[in-house]
Design a protein around this motif. Structure first.
Motif, mmCIF file in Angstrom:
data_model
loop_
_atom_site.group_PDB
_atom_site.id
_atom_site.type_symbol
_atom_site.label_atom_id
_atom_site.label_comp_id
_atom_site.label_asym_id
_atom_site.label_seq_id
_atom_site.Cartn_x
_atom_site.Cartn_y
_atom_site.Cartn_z
ATOM 1 N N ARG A 86 13.558 -2.981 5.646
ATOM 2 C CA ARG A 86 12.987 -2.630 4.350
ATOM 3 C C ARG A 86 11.605 -3.253 4.174
ATOM 4 N N ILE A 87 10.853 -2.687 3.225
ATOM 5 C CA ILE A 87 9.501 -3.144 2.892
ATOM 6 C C ILE A 87 9.452 -3.428 1.399
ATOM 7 N N LEU A 88 8.973 -4.617 1.045
ATOM 8 C CA LEU A 88 8.776 -4.986 -0.362
ATOM 9 C C LEU A 88 7.290 -5.188 -0.612
ATOM 10 N N ILE A 89 6.807 -4.656 -1.726
ATOM 11 C CA ILE A 89 5.424 -4.849 -2.157
ATOM 12 C C ILE A 89 5.453 -5.450 -3.548
ATOM 13 N N ASP A 90 4.869 -6.622 -3.684
ATOM 14 C CA ASP A 90 4.852 -7.353 -4.946
ATOM 15 C C ASP A 90 6.268 -7.542 -5.481
ATOM 16 N N GLY A 91 7.202 -7.836 -4.571
ATOM 17 C CA GLY A 91 8.583 -8.127 -4.937
ATOM 18 C C GLY A 91 9.471 -6.925 -5.165
ATOM 19 N N VAL A 92 8.926 -5.700 -5.032
ATOM 20 C CA VAL A 92 9.699 -4.488 -5.298
ATOM 21 C C VAL A 92 10.039 -3.795 -3.982
ATOM 22 N N ASP A 93 11.306 -3.469 -3.785
ATOM 23 C CA ASP A 93 11.760 -2.765 -2.587
ATOM 24 C C ASP A 93 11.254 -1.325 -2.637
ATOM 25 N N MET A 94 10.507 -0.937 -1.614
ATOM 26 C CA MET A 94 9.900 0.388 -1.557
ATOM 27 C C MET A 94 10.739 1.396 -0.763
ATOM 28 N N SER A 95 11.966 1.053 -0.408
ATOM 29 C CA SER A 95 12.773 1.889 0.477
ATOM 30 C C SER A 95 12.906 3.321 -0.022
ATOM 31 N N ASN A 96 13.085 3.494 -1.323
ATOM 32 C CA ASN A 96 13.299 4.833 -1.876
ATOM 33 C C ASN A 96 12.137 5.294 -2.749
ATOM 34 N N THR A 97 10.976 4.673 -2.555
ATOM 35 C CA THR A 97 9.806 5.016 -3.361
ATOM 36 C C THR A 97 8.885 5.942 -2.584
ATOM 37 N N PRO A 98 8.589 7.152 -3.092
ATOM 38 C CA PRO A 98 7.687 8.064 -2.374
ATOM 39 C C PRO A 98 6.266 7.546 -2.374
ATOM 40 N N PRO A 99 5.424 8.064 -1.461
ATOM 41 C CA PRO A 99 4.053 7.540 -1.333
ATOM 42 C C PRO A 99 3.272 7.564 -2.638
ATOM 43 N N TRP A 100 3.400 8.622 -3.427
ATOM 44 C CA TRP A 100 2.581 8.763 -4.628
ATOM 45 C C TRP A 100 2.990 7.819 -5.754
ATOM 46 N N GLU A 101 4.144 7.173 -5.612
ATOM 47 C CA GLU A 101 4.574 6.221 -6.629
ATOM 48 C C GLU A 101 4.404 4.769 -6.179
ATOM 49 N N ARG A 102 3.891 4.555 -4.981
ATOM 50 C CA ARG A 102 3.665 3.193 -4.503
ATOM 51 C C ARG A 102 2.302 2.681 -4.980
ATOM 52 N N PRO A 103 2.168 1.369 -5.228
ATOM 53 C CA PRO A 103 0.877 0.807 -5.661
ATOM 54 C C PRO A 103 -0.065 0.633 -4.475
ATOM 55 N N VAL A 104 -0.214 1.715 -3.705
ATOM 56 C CA VAL A 104 -0.878 1.677 -2.398
ATOM 57 C C VAL A 104 -1.826 2.856 -2.299
ATOM 58 N N ASN A 105 -2.939 2.662 -1.654
ATOM 59 C CA ASN A 105 -3.794 3.781 -1.279
ATOM 60 C C ASN A 105 -4.153 3.617 0.194
ATOM 61 N N MET A 106 -4.501 4.738 0.827
ATOM 62 C CA MET A 106 -4.758 4.702 2.267
ATOM 63 C C MET A 106 -6.054 5.428 2.572
ATOM 64 N N MET A 107 -6.867 4.795 3.407
ATOM 65 C CA MET A 107 -8.107 5.411 3.878
ATOM 66 C C MET A 107 -7.918 5.784 5.338
ATOM 67 N N PHE A 108 -8.091 7.093 5.620
ATOM 68 C CA PHE A 108 -7.851 7.600 6.959
ATOM 69 C C PHE A 108 -9.118 7.536 7.807
ATOM 70 N N GLN A 109 -8.916 7.526 9.122
ATOM 71 C CA GLN A 109 -10.040 7.468 10.049
ATOM 72 C C GLN A 109 -10.962 8.671 9.889
ATOM 73 N N SER A 110 -10.392 9.835 9.574
ATOM 74 C CA SER A 110 -11.185 11.071 9.469
ATOM 75 C C SER A 110 -11.948 11.154 8.156
ATOM 76 N N TYR A 111 -11.671 10.244 7.192
ATOM 77 C CA TYR A 111 -12.254 10.200 5.856
ATOM 78 C C TYR A 111 -11.694 11.290 4.944
ATOM 79 N N ALA A 112 -11.446 12.517 5.473
ATOM 80 C CA ALA A 112 -10.791 13.595 4.721
ATOM 81 C C ALA A 112 -11.485 13.868 3.388
#
Length: 384
Positions: free
Chosen positions: A82-108
């Protein structure tokens, strides 16, 4: 720590947060596995990352670093763990609801939208008021020094400018965690070096935790507060950049990070404050000024970085830590010179020397007979 690898977190405290016994990790990766059929991409990885770190996952192709990053983002589901972010288990959390953003190599980037529209896209999708969107976009474009290019389309920008647009778009939503997948891979060497310092400045100013995936050792050494070196789906060493370089914990890390000379040998003596190793490629014993906790006659490897070896036409007056050979290659690199020396055993080793003085016309050159020496604290003994 190298001046190049200082971050806000590392420089603002006498003891970095990851060295504090009571520190709470911001990201906790607990026994994560990821399998694709019969192939194990990530194998039982556990890792703690702390708030405001600029953490680098470093490894070659197929090491599992990008798969681990995608699981942090939620684009891949772990097979177990499992993965926890800021104490919250992200196991069943979809990408759009995570407090995360991602920058891709292609910039997109969207080619039909202006710079400011690209950066504003995610905020508008969230339904933020237009005034707040405009302010946040203007602020982040000023921070990445692109405010004057807000109306341009991506095709009108340089590679470095497009990279900064992608970074601004990732940061404008104010994520708790920013993931960057080979963010500088498309840039030329000079621009890549400049952008490394830009990334460090932004991370310092914003205080956002960055996790960067890269295969470039120099990039990781420059950017990171800490580095996690990956190989075959496993993190084989996690440490600050200078520790990974100066004290690799196995042969793979020693060879993967920078250049290194490796001598195979056998432990002759191992005391509390010294150790001696017989290496057939050197003259006499390799002597260390500390113990190594090895068994008598144990087979080991001795790692010596090229810049720690002295080279001269004259013999060194030393009973140990010496060798001699013939120069087979010379490369003048401006600030330093690189020499390859073939020892009598046939082994070829690498030495780098800074060019601290102007050329006097008496430089070491091809086919010169030379002598080598290094200090007792310059060697690292590897048992695996």
């Amino acid at each position: 720590m190298s001046a190049f690898s200082l971050s806000a977190q590392a420089s603002s405290q006498a003891k970095p947060i990851w060295r504090q016994a009571d520190a709470e990790p911001f990201v906790q990766i607990e026994q994560i596995n990821k399998q694709f059929g019969d192939f194990t991409a990530v194998n039982n990885v556990s890792l703690d990352i702390y708030k405001n770190e600029l953490f680098c996952l470093l490894g070659g192709s197929g090491s599992g670093k990008s798969t681990l990053l995608r699981m942090l983002a939620g684009f891949e589901a772990p097979t177990s763990g499992r993965i926890l972010i800021d104490g919250v288990d992200m196991s069943n959390t979809p990408p759009w609801e995570r407090p995360v953003n991602m920058m891709f190599q292609s910039y997109a980037l969207f080619p039909h939208l202006s710079v400011e529209a690209n950066v504003a896209f995610g905020l508008k999708r969230e339904g933020l008021p237009s005034g707040e969107v405009a302010k946040r976009v203007a602020d982040i474009l000023d921070m990445v020094q692109l405010g004057h290019l807000a109306r341009r389309k991506p095709h009108m920008l340089s590679g470095g400018q497009r990279q900064r647009v992608a970074l601004a778009r990732s940061l404008v939503k104010q994520p708790k965690l920013l993931l960057l997948d080979e963010p500088l891979g498309a840039l030329d060497k000079k621009l890549r070096e400049e952008t490394q310092f830009e990334l460090m400045r932004l991370q310092d100013e914003l205080g956002i935790t960055f996790v960067v995936v890269t295969h470039d050792q120099e990039e990781a050494m420059t950017l990171a507060t800490r580095i996690g070196v990956m190989n075959n789906g496993v993190i084989v060493q996690t440490a600050e950049p200078h520790e990974v370089y100066e004290y690799p914990n196995n042969r793979f890390v020693a060879e993967f990070i920078g250049n290194v000379n490796l001598f195979d040998g056998t432990v002759v003596a191992d005391e509390r404050d010294s150790a001696s190793i017989h290496c057939p490629d050197t003259e006499g014993l390799v002597y260390l000024d500390h113990g190594i906790s090895c068994a008598p006659n144990q087979n080991v490897s001795v790692a010596i970085r090229p810049e720690k070896i002295r080279i001269s036409r004259d013999a060194f007056d030393a009973p140990h830590n010496v060798a001699s050979g013939i120069i087979t290659e010379v490369a003048y690199m401006g600030s330093q010179s690189i020499y390859k020396v073939r020892l009598p055993s046939g082994k070829e080793i690498r030495i780098t020397q800074p060019n601290v003085q102007r050329d006097t016309g008496d430089r070491l050159t091809w086919d010169d007979q030379v002598h080598l020496a290094w200090d007792p604290d310059s060697s690292v003994v590897l048992t695996s």
